[in-house]
Design a protein around this motif. Sequence first.
Motif, PDB file in Angstrom:
ATOM      1  N   GLY A 587      15.979  -4.197  38.680  1.00 22.53           N
ATOM      2  CA  GLY A 587      16.668  -3.298  39.605  1.00 22.53           C
ATOM      3  C   GLY A 587      17.908  -2.650  39.014  1.00 22.53           C
ATOM      4  O   GLY A 587      18.162  -1.461  39.228  1.00 22.53           O
ATOM      5  N   ASP A 588      18.695  -3.450  38.282  1.00 25.20           N
ATOM      6  CA  ASP A 588      19.914  -2.894  37.691  1.00 25.20           C
ATOM      7  C   ASP A 588      19.583  -1.771  36.709  1.00 25.20           C
ATOM      8  O   ASP A 588      20.261  -0.737  36.667  1.00 25.20           O
ATOM      9  CB  ASP A 588      20.710  -3.984  36.981  1.00 25.20           C
ATOM     10  CG  ASP A 588      21.336  -4.961  37.960  1.00 25.20           C
ATOM     11  OD1 ASP A 588      21.426  -4.624  39.153  1.00 25.20           O
ATOM     12  OD2 ASP A 588      21.733  -6.068  37.526  1.00 25.20           O
ATOM     13  N   GLN A 589      18.536  -1.988  35.917  1.00 30.97           N
ATOM     14  CA  GLN A 589      18.137  -0.955  34.962  1.00 30.97           C
ATOM     15  C   GLN A 589      17.613   0.279  35.686  1.00 30.97           C
ATOM     16  O   GLN A 589      17.867   1.412  35.271  1.00 30.97           O
ATOM     17  CB  GLN A 589      17.070  -1.495  34.009  1.00 30.97           C
ATOM     18  CG  GLN A 589      16.726  -0.525  32.887  1.00 30.97           C
ATOM     19  CD  GLN A 589      15.673  -1.066  31.948  1.00 30.97           C
ATOM     20  OE1 GLN A 589      15.057  -2.098  32.217  1.00 30.97           O
ATOM     21  NE2 GLN A 589      15.459  -0.377  30.835  1.00 30.97           N
ATOM     22  N   ALA A 590      16.891   0.062  36.793  1.00 34.35           N
ATOM     23  CA  ALA A 590      16.363   1.192  37.566  1.00 34.35           C
ATOM     24  C   ALA A 590      17.493   2.064  38.101  1.00 34.35           C
ATOM     25  O   ALA A 590      17.390   3.299  38.138  1.00 34.35           O
ATOM     26  CB  ALA A 590      15.494   0.681  38.716  1.00 34.35           C
ATOM     27  N   GLU A 591      18.595   1.432  38.510  1.00 36.38           N
ATOM     28  CA  GLU A 591      19.726   2.178  39.049  1.00 36.38           C
ATOM     29  C   GLU A 591      20.411   3.042  37.990  1.00 36.38           C
ATOM     30  O   GLU A 591      21.180   3.937  38.324  1.00 36.38           O
ATOM     31  CB  GLU A 591      20.743   1.214  39.664  1.00 36.38           C
ATOM     32  CG  GLU A 591      20.268   0.573  40.955  1.00 36.38           C
ATOM     33  CD  GLU A 591      21.332  -0.325  41.567  1.00 36.38           C
ATOM     34  OE1 GLU A 591      22.423  -0.440  40.960  1.00 36.38           O
ATOM     35  OE2 GLU A 591      21.080  -0.896  42.633  1.00 36.38           O
ATOM     36  N   GLU A 592      20.141   2.766  36.725  1.00 36.99           N
ATOM     37  CA  GLU A 592      20.709   3.598  35.670  1.00 36.99           C
ATOM     38  C   GLU A 592      20.016   4.951  35.591  1.00 36.99           C
ATOM     39  O   GLU A 592      20.549   5.890  34.988  1.00 36.99           O
ATOM     40  CB  GLU A 592      20.585   2.894  34.312  1.00 36.99           C
ATOM     41  CG  GLU A 592      21.395   1.613  34.203  1.00 36.99           C
ATOM     42  CD  GLU A 592      21.141   0.902  32.884  1.00 36.99           C
ATOM     43  OE1 GLU A 592      20.548   1.533  31.984  1.00 36.99           O
ATOM     44  OE2 GLU A 592      21.504  -0.276  32.773  1.00 36.99           O
ATOM     45  N   TYR A 593      18.811   5.062  36.207  1.00 34.95           N
ATOM     46  CA  TYR A 593      18.033   6.294  36.057  1.00 34.95           C
ATOM     47  C   TYR A 593      17.634   6.941  37.375  1.00 34.95           C
ATOM     48  O   TYR A 593      17.231   8.106  37.383  1.00 34.95           O
ATOM     49  CB  TYR A 593      16.774   6.007  35.220  1.00 34.95           C
ATOM     50  CG  TYR A 593      17.125   5.545  33.832  1.00 34.95           C
ATOM     51  CD1 TYR A 593      17.512   6.449  32.857  1.00 34.95           C
ATOM     52  CD2 TYR A 593      17.117   4.188  33.503  1.00 34.95           C
ATOM     53  CE1 TYR A 593      17.869   6.032  31.579  1.00 34.95           C
ATOM     54  CE2 TYR A 593      17.469   3.759  32.230  1.00 34.95           C
ATOM     55  CZ  TYR A 593      17.845   4.682  31.279  1.00 34.95           C
ATOM     56  OH  TYR A 593      18.213   4.265  30.021  1.00 34.95           O
ATOM     57  N   LEU A 594      17.747   6.211  38.486  1.00 30.30           N
ATOM     58  CA  LEU A 594      17.424   6.790  39.787  1.00 30.30           C
ATOM     59  C   LEU A 594      18.455   6.336  40.811  1.00 30.30           C
ATOM     60  O   LEU A 594      18.699   5.137  40.963  1.00 30.30           O
ATOM     61  CB  LEU A 594      16.018   6.360  40.238  1.00 30.30           C
ATOM     62  CG  LEU A 594      15.556   6.872  41.612  1.00 30.30           C
ATOM     63  CD1 LEU A 594      15.386   8.389  41.576  1.00 30.30           C
ATOM     64  CD2 LEU A 594      14.239   6.200  42.031  1.00 30.30           C
ATOM     65  N   ASN A 595      19.042   7.312  41.484  1.00 32.02           N
ATOM     66  CA  ASN A 595      20.013   6.990  42.527  1.00 32.02           C
ATOM     67  C   ASN A 595      19.291   6.358  43.712  1.00 32.02           C
ATOM     68  O   ASN A 595      18.183   6.765  44.068  1.00 32.02           O
ATOM     69  CB  ASN A 595      20.743   8.263  42.970  1.00 32.02           C
ATOM     70  CG  ASN A 595      22.015   7.959  43.724  1.00 32.02           C
ATOM     71  OD1 ASN A 595      21.996   7.209  44.686  1.00 32.02           O
ATOM     72  ND2 ASN A 595      23.111   8.542  43.285  1.00 32.02           N
ATOM     73  N   ARG A 596      19.930   5.372  44.351  1.00 29.28           N
ATOM     74  CA  ARG A 596      19.291   4.668  45.471  1.00 29.28           C
ATOM     75  C   ARG A 596      19.020   5.584  46.667  1.00 29.28           C
ATOM     76  O   ARG A 596      18.192   5.263  47.522  1.00 29.28           O
ATOM     77  CB  ARG A 596      20.146   3.475  45.909  1.00 29.28           C
ATOM     78  CG  ARG A 596      19.925   2.230  45.043  1.00 29.28           C
ATOM     79  CD  ARG A 596      20.657   1.035  45.618  1.00 29.28           C
ATOM     80  NE  ARG A 596      20.361  -0.198  44.911  1.00 29.28           N
ATOM     81  CZ  ARG A 596      19.353  -1.016  45.207  1.00 29.28           C
ATOM     82  NH1 ARG A 596      18.526  -0.703  46.193  1.00 29.28           N
ATOM     83  NH2 ARG A 596      19.159  -2.127  44.532  1.00 29.28           N
ATOM     84  N   ASP A 597      19.714   6.731  46.743  1.00 33.05           N
ATOM     85  CA  ASP A 597      19.415   7.651  47.850  1.00 33.05           C
ATOM     86  C   ASP A 597      18.188   8.503  47.550  1.00 33.05           C
ATOM     87  O   ASP A 597      17.757   9.317  48.373  1.00 33.05           O
ATOM     88  CB  ASP A 597      20.615   8.544  48.161  1.00 33.05           C
ATOM     89  CG  ASP A 597      20.950   9.511  47.029  1.00 33.05           C
ATOM     90  OD1 ASP A 597      20.211   9.560  46.024  1.00 33.05           O
ATOM     91  OD2 ASP A 597      21.969  10.223  47.147  1.00 33.05           O
ATOM     92  N   LEU A 598      17.615   8.324  46.350  1.00 36.46           N
ATOM     93  CA  LEU A 598      16.380   8.995  45.930  1.00 36.46           C
ATOM     94  C   LEU A 598      16.513  10.517  45.941  1.00 36.46           C
ATOM     95  O   LEU A 598      15.538  11.252  46.165  1.00 36.46           O
ATOM     96  CB  LEU A 598      15.206   8.566  46.830  1.00 36.46           C
ATOM     97  CG  LEU A 598      14.976   7.059  46.984  1.00 36.46           C
ATOM     98  CD1 LEU A 598      13.735   6.795  47.829  1.00 36.46           C
ATOM     99  CD2 LEU A 598      14.857   6.388  45.625  1.00 36.46           C
ATOM    100  N   ARG A 599      17.741  10.994  45.649  1.00 37.54           N
ATOM    101  CA  ARG A 599      17.981  12.440  45.613  1.00 37.54           C
ATOM    102  C   ARG A 599      18.314  12.944  44.215  1.00 37.54           C
ATOM    103  O   ARG A 599      18.382  14.153  43.988  1.00 37.54           O
ATOM    104  CB  ARG A 599      19.134  12.811  46.559  1.00 37.54           C
ATOM    105  CG  ARG A 599      18.940  12.387  48.007  1.00 37.54           C
ATOM    106  CD  ARG A 599      17.754  13.040  48.663  1.00 37.54           C
ATOM    107  NE  ARG A 599      17.824  14.494  48.648  1.00 37.54           N
ATOM    108  CZ  ARG A 599      16.886  15.292  49.159  1.00 37.54           C
ATOM    109  NH1 ARG A 599      15.801  14.752  49.712  1.00 37.54           N
ATOM    110  NH2 ARG A 599      17.008  16.601  49.105  1.00 37.54           N
ATOM    111  N   SER A 600      18.526  12.053  43.270  1.00 38.50           N
ATOM    112  CA  SER A 600      18.864  12.491  41.916  1.00 38.50           C
ATOM    113  C   SER A 600      18.435  11.433  40.909  1.00 38.50           C
ATOM    114  O   SER A 600      18.329  10.245  41.234  1.00 38.50           O
ATOM    115  CB  SER A 600      20.365  12.766  41.788  1.00 38.50           C
ATOM    116  OG  SER A 600      21.110  11.593  42.060  1.00 38.50           O
TER     117      SER A 600
END
Length: 830
Positions: A587-600
């Motif tokens: 999850g931490d790595q995913a947050e480096e490439y996709l914002n949790r609001d799924l807009r960027s």
Amino acid sequence: MSIGDRIEAATRRLNDVIVDRPRTVIAVFVVLTLVFAGGIGFVSTDSEATDSFTEGLDEQEALDAVNEEFEPPFQADSESTQLIHSGGNVLTKEALVRDLRVLEQIEGRESLLMESGAGPATIVAQAIDPEATTATEQRRVLESTSDTRIRQTIRKLDREGNFGGRVSTDFNPTSVSASASITVVSHDVPAQFSDADLQDVQTEIRTIASDEPGNIQAFGSGVTNAETANVIGDSLTIVMPVVVVLLLLFLVVAYRDPIDLTLGLLSLVMTIVWTFGFLGFSGIPFNQQMISVPVLLLAVGVDFGIHIINRYREEAVRGFEATEAMREANNQLMIAFIIVTVTTVFGFGANVISDLTPIRNLGIASGIGIIFTFLIFGLFLPAAKLEVDRLRSSLGVPEFNSDPIASEESVLGQLLAFPARLSQYAPIAFIVVLVVSGGMVAAYGSGVDTSFETEDFLPPEEQPEYVTALPEPFAPSEYTVTETINLLEDRFSTNQDQSVKVYVEGNFKEDHALEALVEPNNGPPESLAVGDGGNAQPTSIVTVIQSYADEDPEFAELVARSDTDSNGIPDRDLPKVYDALFASPAGDQAEEYLNRDLRSAQVEYAIDADASQAEAAQDTRQFAEDFRFQATATGQIVVFDAVTDIIFDSAIQGLIIAMGLTAIFLIVAYGILEGKPLLGIVNVFPILISVAFLLGTMRYLGMSLNALTSTILSISIGLGIAYSVHATHRFIDEFNAGANAHEAMLITLTGTGGALLGSMLTTSLGTGALSLAITPVLGDFGLLMALSVLYSFIFTVIALPPAVLLWERYDESDKAANLLSYLSRTASAE
């Protein structure tokens, strides 16, 4: 009364006030100096090397969004400091304990706001004893653990993938060795925590690290800003004494009178006080580029001072008493001073059009400073000189040496007049040679590079011996940032210079969202085609999904159910995939490439190591256009390339504006004042040749147009035109008095030429002293300024005489044609 007559009458009235009421003039300037002195205390210092250049750029705003929305490797959510440990092997028990001792001291000081520390030593200690949460506990764990077990623990951590990235790329798990490591100290900062506070924290950490045995260096934006601020102070400390000494030496030679020397120095001090006071009142910060401003103003002020004192002495030698000598000298020089001031403001102020704030501020400060220089040297200095001479006469104080610098009979006068004597025989040939050679050199110089790098603003890793050998208080501070940056680039794979980013904005809940991130990767531009089969090599949320699917069968099943075309990329029920991924260990790595609001999202691309900054940036911008979503190319390479483009555009635009305004102004000024508009073109000709040779010299010496040298083209016009203007104005005086063009030019070069030579020596050596500054950007600028002034003087002496002779021929032929036309009309009428 014509406009020219009105202007002349106005300048004479102003001159009469200076000569007839010198005490009033002096009093007004003293009061103004006190007012401006009050503004010096408000002068702020801009210690951020590159931030002010990138402010407002689309690429920088995209990079700011990436940094804010996605957590890069090794960067805490709040502020952080990196501790870079280098040496033979930083993974020995002794080296790891040393890292923890530094962390222990940082943790023990509340003012350093340490929240946590993460590095090889902390990872190893907690792997051995998970209960060890503080630096002190972790140090004790390692001290009580055998070397063998520590090595075994590191090998295990490496196999599990929990050790990479913290050590240099030469890490060898077999021998358990690495030449460098990174430990990140995260800070728990309050809401009002400022850049200045971070600077204090990181400089204190740097002191703690340097006191520990071994090579441990603190690194972060606070340290960089602190060293950039030190660069300003150290450069001024080194450069200004040299400038002052050189000015003193040449002013002694030029004035040869201690009282005149004192007046000249007082005027220079007033110029600096006024300019710094203006900076304080206007809120313009003082940065590295601004170091050039006081040097430039001192150079121009010396030029003005030498001309006014020298011309006054010429009139005194002719038999005028003090008041009338000053009235005559000022009447002759006032128009020249105004012309020089306006053209110099055009040259310096042309940088105001730049889109880069520091260059724009430099243009404002230097332009206003030149106006102050004119007021002080054109009004205050003559009044003060006259009043002091009256006082000296009443007290019986003798004059030490009041002869002009050069005369027609002197060796110097003969030498300066030699080009004029030679060019009289073939002025057209002289002009052709100058135009052809200038064009060839300009064509060669048009290939000069443009650059923008952080290293330009920082001292080199190895300082020259003349800097390191300086005694206190001139000895510079200790600088580590350049060495640390080089070490990071050499030994770690996280170097930002090897990758670019694309910031993508859109609705990533849509089924096609992930496919849209992958589609452009086939057939990318050349510098991004570094993957298998000439494809792009991205790191994105897609690669994170695929990587975790390889590790977790359950997640792999979810991805397979969401992949309708079986290409490994989910294209339905994407929110479910994201939710599972964010909740997983990845999850931490995913947050480096996709914002949790799924807009960027951000996508990072490796680039060809052989690609230049311009090629990589251009290809990335082109690549970003291939995305279905809105995409912006960014990353340090792209941002710096954008600044480089603006620097080049600013340099060319500044040159065109400065040259255009100067030429138009001189044509109009000479047309109104003297009825000789073509003398404006003649006046500009030597400067065009000198700028061409300056560009050619830059390319020959391997210099580039950078954050400061980009201003050199317009500034060289502003400084250099003064030599041509003074010579042309003196030529007009002699020409109007009855001498032909050749005779008038001989008188000009043997009279004013001496003052021009003196001001050239002081200006070139004074500005050249900037080459002693401890940063490349200032050193290159100083050298180029010295060359610019030298070329301007040389081509004024060489190019102006034949140009004036051709002007006379045209002027006489035009008069003859007008006379024949008049006679013809008269005869026809009769």
